[in-house]
Design a protein around this motif. Structure first.
Motif, PDB file in Angstrom:
ATOM      1  N   LEU A 185     -21.049 -24.745  18.416  1.00 51.36           N
ATOM      2  CA  LEU A 185     -20.527 -24.497  17.079  1.00 51.36           C
ATOM      3  C   LEU A 185     -21.572 -23.806  16.198  1.00 51.36           C
ATOM      4  O   LEU A 185     -21.231 -22.925  15.391  1.00 51.36           O
ATOM      5  CB  LEU A 185     -20.072 -25.808  16.431  1.00 51.36           C
ATOM      6  CG  LEU A 185     -18.819 -26.458  17.047  1.00 51.36           C
ATOM      7  CD1 LEU A 185     -18.552 -27.808  16.402  1.00 51.36           C
ATOM      8  CD2 LEU A 185     -17.626 -25.540  16.892  1.00 51.36           C
ATOM      9  N   GLN A 186     -22.848 -24.172  16.365  1.00 52.15           N
ATOM     10  CA  GLN A 186     -23.904 -23.513  15.606  1.00 52.15           C
ATOM     11  C   GLN A 186     -24.039 -22.049  16.008  1.00 52.15           C
ATOM     12  O   GLN A 186     -24.207 -21.168  15.156  1.00 52.15           O
ATOM     13  CB  GLN A 186     -25.230 -24.237  15.801  1.00 52.15           C
ATOM     14  CG  GLN A 186     -25.331 -25.541  15.035  1.00 52.15           C
ATOM     15  CD  GLN A 186     -26.652 -26.248  15.287  1.00 52.15           C
ATOM     16  OE1 GLN A 186     -27.421 -25.867  16.165  1.00 52.15           O
ATOM     17  NE2 GLN A 186     -26.901 -27.303  14.510  1.00 52.15           N
ATOM     18  N   HIS A 193     -21.226 -20.138  14.547  1.00 54.51           N
ATOM     19  CA  HIS A 193     -21.469 -19.949  13.124  1.00 54.51           C
ATOM     20  C   HIS A 193     -22.477 -18.813  12.889  1.00 54.51           C
ATOM     21  O   HIS A 193     -22.282 -17.961  12.012  1.00 54.51           O
ATOM     22  CB  HIS A 193     -21.972 -21.252  12.512  1.00 54.51           C
ATOM     23  CG  HIS A 193     -22.257 -21.164  11.051  1.00 54.51           C
ATOM     24  ND1 HIS A 193     -21.285 -20.931  10.110  1.00 54.51           N
ATOM     25  CD2 HIS A 193     -23.428 -21.262  10.371  1.00 54.51           C
ATOM     26  CE1 HIS A 193     -21.838 -20.889   8.913  1.00 54.51           C
ATOM     27  NE2 HIS A 193     -23.135 -21.089   9.040  1.00 54.51           N
ATOM     28  N   LYS A 194     -23.550 -18.765  13.677  1.00 45.26           N
ATOM     29  CA  LYS A 194     -24.544 -17.693  13.553  1.00 45.26           C
ATOM     30  C   LYS A 194     -23.921 -16.331  13.841  1.00 45.26           C
ATOM     31  O   LYS A 194     -24.224 -15.343  13.163  1.00 45.26           O
ATOM     32  CB  LYS A 194     -25.720 -17.945  14.504  1.00 45.26           C
ATOM     33  CG  LYS A 194     -26.636 -19.056  14.057  1.00 45.26           C
ATOM     34  CD  LYS A 194     -27.773 -19.242  15.065  1.00 45.26           C
ATOM     35  CE  LYS A 194     -28.630 -20.421  14.700  1.00 45.26           C
ATOM     36  NZ  LYS A 194     -29.699 -20.639  15.690  1.00 45.26           N
ATOM     37  N   LYS A 254     -20.806 -15.495  13.410  1.00 43.74           N
ATOM     38  CA  LYS A 254     -19.954 -15.142  12.276  1.00 43.74           C
ATOM     39  C   LYS A 254     -20.775 -14.664  11.087  1.00 43.74           C
ATOM     40  O   LYS A 254     -20.353 -13.775  10.349  1.00 43.74           O
ATOM     41  CB  LYS A 254     -19.093 -16.333  11.871  1.00 43.74           C
ATOM     42  CG  LYS A 254     -17.965 -16.625  12.846  1.00 43.74           C
ATOM     43  CD  LYS A 254     -17.133 -17.784  12.370  1.00 43.74           C
ATOM     44  CE  LYS A 254     -16.010 -18.087  13.344  1.00 43.74           C
ATOM     45  NZ  LYS A 254     -15.185 -19.219  12.892  1.00 43.74           N
TER      46      LYS A 254
END
Length: 133
Positions: A41-42, A45-46, A48
């Motif tokens: 998920l991290q 997120h990066k 995105k």
């Protein structure tokens, strides 16, 4: 929204915090799976964040290269007229000042005083002049 990973249901972190203080268990089958999901998920997120685009368009307007849009001709014309009027008034004042310095009396004032002294009295200017006082 639960995410399926290798047959296990993993809830997002914000859902786990909303469930309450009594249920503190991880939302995956093991800590290793939960850690791997958190890292995924991290990374997502990066990724995105790398492709994020601004909401405000700060580029130069398409009409900026048009000459008639950049130059306000009417405003320039009004400014030129105003400056011409100021110059005319300044010339009149300068002429009056030079007349006062040379003769001691302004030219227009002197000529009007002389004209008044030559004019015969016309009588009362108004019929009710005394009544107004």
């Amino acid at each position: 929204q639960a995410v399926w990973t290798q047959g296990l249901v993993v809830e997002p972190a914000h859902h786990r915090t909303l469930r309450g203080a009594m249920d503190r268990g991880i939302g995956a089958g093991s800590k290793l799976c939960a850690k791997r999901e958190q890292q995924r998920l991290q990374e997502l997120h990066k990724q995105k964040l790398k492709v994020v685009r601004p909401l405000v368009d700060t580029s130069q307007p398409r009409v900026a290269h048009l000459e008639h849009v950049r130059n306000n001709l009417k405003r320039e014309q009004k400014l030129e007229e105003r400056y011409a009027e100021i110059d005319r008034e300044n010339r009149i004042l300068l002429q009056k000042m030079t007349d006062i310095m040379t003769t001691g009396v302004p030219s227009k004032v002197a000529s009007s005083a002389v004209a008044e002294s030559r004019r015969p009295p016309l009588g009362p200017m108004s019929l009710n002049r005394d009544a107004r006082k």
